[in-house]
Design a protein around this motif. Sequence first.
Motif, mmCIF file in Angstrom:
data_model
loop_
_atom_site.group_PDB
_atom_site.id
_atom_site.type_symbol
_atom_site.label_atom_id
_atom_site.label_comp_id
_atom_site.label_asym_id
_atom_site.label_seq_id
_atom_site.Cartn_x
_atom_site.Cartn_y
_atom_site.Cartn_z
ATOM 1 N N VAL A 93 0.939 -1.034 0.045
ATOM 2 C CA VAL A 93 0.262 0.020 -0.272
ATOM 3 C C VAL A 93 1.058 0.995 0.515
ATOM 4 O O VAL A 93 1.920 1.117 0.630
ATOM 5 C CB VAL A 93 -1.077 0.087 1.627
ATOM 6 C CG1 VAL A 93 -0.352 0.237 2.507
ATOM 7 C CG2 VAL A 93 -1.796 1.027 1.216
ATOM 8 N N LYS A 101 6.546 2.886 0.867
ATOM 9 C CA LYS A 101 5.496 1.552 0.421
ATOM 10 C C LYS A 101 5.133 0.875 2.097
ATOM 11 O O LYS A 101 6.686 0.267 2.663
ATOM 12 C CB LYS A 101 5.419 0.571 -0.963
ATOM 13 C CG LYS A 101 5.335 0.983 -2.518
ATOM 14 C CD LYS A 101 5.778 0.340 -3.004
ATOM 15 C CE LYS A 101 5.886 1.277 -4.219
ATOM 16 N NZ LYS A 101 6.987 -0.204 -5.909
ATOM 17 N N SER A 104 1.214 -5.374 2.779
ATOM 18 C CA SER A 104 -0.149 -5.594 3.235
ATOM 19 C C SER A 104 -0.986 -6.508 2.719
ATOM 20 O O SER A 104 -0.483 -7.354 2.104
ATOM 21 C CB SER A 104 -0.959 -3.849 3.504
ATOM 22 O OG SER A 104 -1.130 -3.587 2.259
ATOM 23 N N ILE A 106 -4.622 -7.911 1.990
ATOM 24 C CA ILE A 106 -6.390 -7.201 1.288
ATOM 25 C C ILE A 106 -6.856 -7.769 1.718
ATOM 26 O O ILE A 106 -6.810 -8.932 0.940
ATOM 27 C CB ILE A 106 -5.739 -6.130 -0.819
ATOM 28 C CG1 ILE A 106 -4.498 -5.742 -0.224
ATOM 29 C CG2 ILE A 106 -7.293 -5.387 -0.221
ATOM 30 C CD1 ILE A 106 -3.888 -4.383 1.191
ATOM 31 N N VAL A 135 -8.686 0.079 7.808
ATOM 32 C CA VAL A 135 -7.662 -0.809 8.175
ATOM 33 C C VAL A 135 -6.670 -0.815 9.735
ATOM 34 O O VAL A 135 -7.476 0.197 10.110
ATOM 35 C CB VAL A 135 -6.381 0.000 7.408
ATOM 36 C CG1 VAL A 135 -6.435 0.714 5.886
ATOM 37 C CG2 VAL A 135 -6.319 1.640 8.457
ATOM 38 N N TYR A 145 0.157 6.902 7.682
ATOM 39 C CA TYR A 145 -1.645 7.067 7.392
ATOM 40 C C TYR A 145 -2.292 7.388 7.773
ATOM 41 O O TYR A 145 -2.556 7.294 9.046
ATOM 42 C CB TYR A 145 -2.181 5.730 6.955
ATOM 43 C CG TYR A 145 -1.063 5.384 5.633
ATOM 44 C CD1 TYR A 145 -1.260 5.572 3.815
ATOM 45 C CD2 TYR A 145 0.449 4.425 5.817
ATOM 46 C CE1 TYR A 145 -0.384 4.964 3.020
ATOM 47 C CE2 TYR A 145 0.941 4.550 5.109
ATOM 48 C CZ TYR A 145 0.569 4.554 3.336
ATOM 49 O OH TYR A 145 1.431 3.971 2.509
ATOM 50 N N VAL A 151 -5.164 5.427 -0.937
ATOM 51 C CA VAL A 151 -4.378 4.880 -0.811
ATOM 52 C C VAL A 151 -3.863 3.689 -2.286
ATOM 53 O O VAL A 151 -5.251 4.020 -2.787
ATOM 54 C CB VAL A 151 -3.946 3.922 -0.338
ATOM 55 C CG1 VAL A 151 -2.862 5.575 1.501
ATOM 56 C CG2 VAL A 151 -4.661 3.109 0.225
ATOM 57 N N LYS A 152 -3.051 3.552 -2.842
ATOM 58 C CA LYS A 152 -3.332 2.761 -4.050
ATOM 59 C C LYS A 152 -2.583 1.674 -3.370
ATOM 60 O O LYS A 152 -1.570 1.660 -2.811
ATOM 61 C CB LYS A 152 -2.521 3.160 -5.196
ATOM 62 C CG LYS A 152 -3.524 4.868 -5.666
ATOM 63 C CD LYS A 152 -2.816 4.706 -7.772
ATOM 64 C CE LYS A 152 -1.336 4.982 -7.310
ATOM 65 N NZ LYS A 152 -1.282 5.539 -8.706
ATOM 66 N N PHE A 153 -2.880 0.046 -4.427
ATOM 67 C CA PHE A 153 -2.291 -0.662 -4.514
ATOM 68 C C PHE A 153 -1.445 -1.368 -5.017
ATOM 69 O O PHE A 153 -0.639 -2.272 -5.100
ATOM 70 C CB PHE A 153 -3.575 -2.466 -3.376
ATOM 71 C CG PHE A 153 -3.948 -1.737 -2.447
ATOM 72 C CD1 PHE A 153 -3.420 -1.217 -1.415
ATOM 73 C CD2 PHE A 153 -5.266 -1.954 -2.694
ATOM 74 C CE1 PHE A 153 -4.368 -0.630 -0.703
ATOM 75 C CE2 PHE A 153 -6.691 -1.616 -1.981
ATOM 76 C CZ PHE A 153 -6.442 -0.858 -0.307
ATOM 77 N N ILE A 177 -5.600 -4.682 5.445
ATOM 78 C CA ILE A 177 -6.878 -3.926 4.545
ATOM 79 C C ILE A 177 -7.964 -4.143 4.823
ATOM 80 O O ILE A 177 -7.668 -5.072 4.061
ATOM 81 C CB ILE A 177 -6.358 -3.085 3.827
ATOM 82 C CG1 ILE A 177 -4.924 -2.418 4.735
ATOM 83 C CG2 ILE A 177 -6.772 -2.110 3.348
ATOM 84 C CD1 ILE A 177 -3.662 -1.618 3.160
#
Length: 355
Positions: A93, A101, A104, A106, A135, A145, A151-153, A177
């Motif tokens: 993430v 980065k 994580s 998901i 999260v 955060y 955010v982006k994965f 997450i």
Amino acid sequence: MFLSIQEIKKNKLRYSLICLVIIMIAYLIFILTALANGLSNANRQAIDSWNAEKIVLNSDANGLLDQSTITKQQAKQYPTNKRSDITQMSANVQKLNDGNKVGSQIIGLNKNQFIYEGLKITSGRTFKNDYEVVVDDSLISQDHYRLGEKVKFSRNGHQFKIVGTVKNNQLNVAPVIYASAKNVQSEKFGKNVRAMISAIIYRNDPKKTVSGTQVMGMEDFIQDIPGYSAQNSTFEFMIVFLLLITLVVISIFLYVLTMQKIPYFAVMKVQGVSNFYLAMNVISNAIILAVGGVAISALLTLLTAISMPTSVPMTFDPALMVFVSIMIILMSIIGALIPMRTVTKIDPATAMGGI
């Protein structure tokens, strides 16, 4: 006990050094126990929070969630009562304006199933719309955060908005997450294979196994987490080995001290002091040293727990610490039993003749 206390007072330096060794060993055992407990929890916190009994995985996944894929046809054959379908994806993430980065896990959830309904939100709210996520709070406290942040994965993936946090939800020592199942399926499998899921979680036993899948108990599933069993076994071996070191150290020190006191014990025997009383003196020495050493090391451990940063996966379990303390004291008592034979076999005539 009175004789032991007087003896320790008279030989402060000698007994202080012995107590120091016990303090260092006990402190090391406490820290290793906390680290083992913390790493173990960081591997399984999210799974424990689901309060589930069984998990359905692909039969070729070897018990690993990230290698499991269940098709829509297979999932339809399982009962729907007390069931949660999950889609898992390991990803890094990252913030939109930051290249850093964070690894994580998901987890995609359906909003009408029990894992989603059981999420204990500590701040913000649960996700309700597409591309919203909840999260683990370690992502907020450790990796800076914040709620409302996007955010982006993956580099070309969708943007997700953090709308809430949950406490103690890590898996494989990585923050979890939670997002909607269809969003995670799109990220992992692509838009054309949304029917695919990673696993089915049950709060009861589905009482059937569909071809191409396997049903596992949650504890068996946890034991198959890569490195989990090996890590726990390593720490357990280290702790047991340190307890044995405590036994040996106490035995050696007390044996040496007993040999030095043989003439004095001989005099006491001539005066009518029983072997039992002399033996209890040796045991009392061990108990006083062990209790004192454990108490000081426990205080040091408390100070360590207060000062330890949250990024270090250490969990100080009071009940476990009490058990370890009892074991250290028990090892000290057993170590004191070894020189007792020397005490009971002291011949006053021979010993006093050597004065």
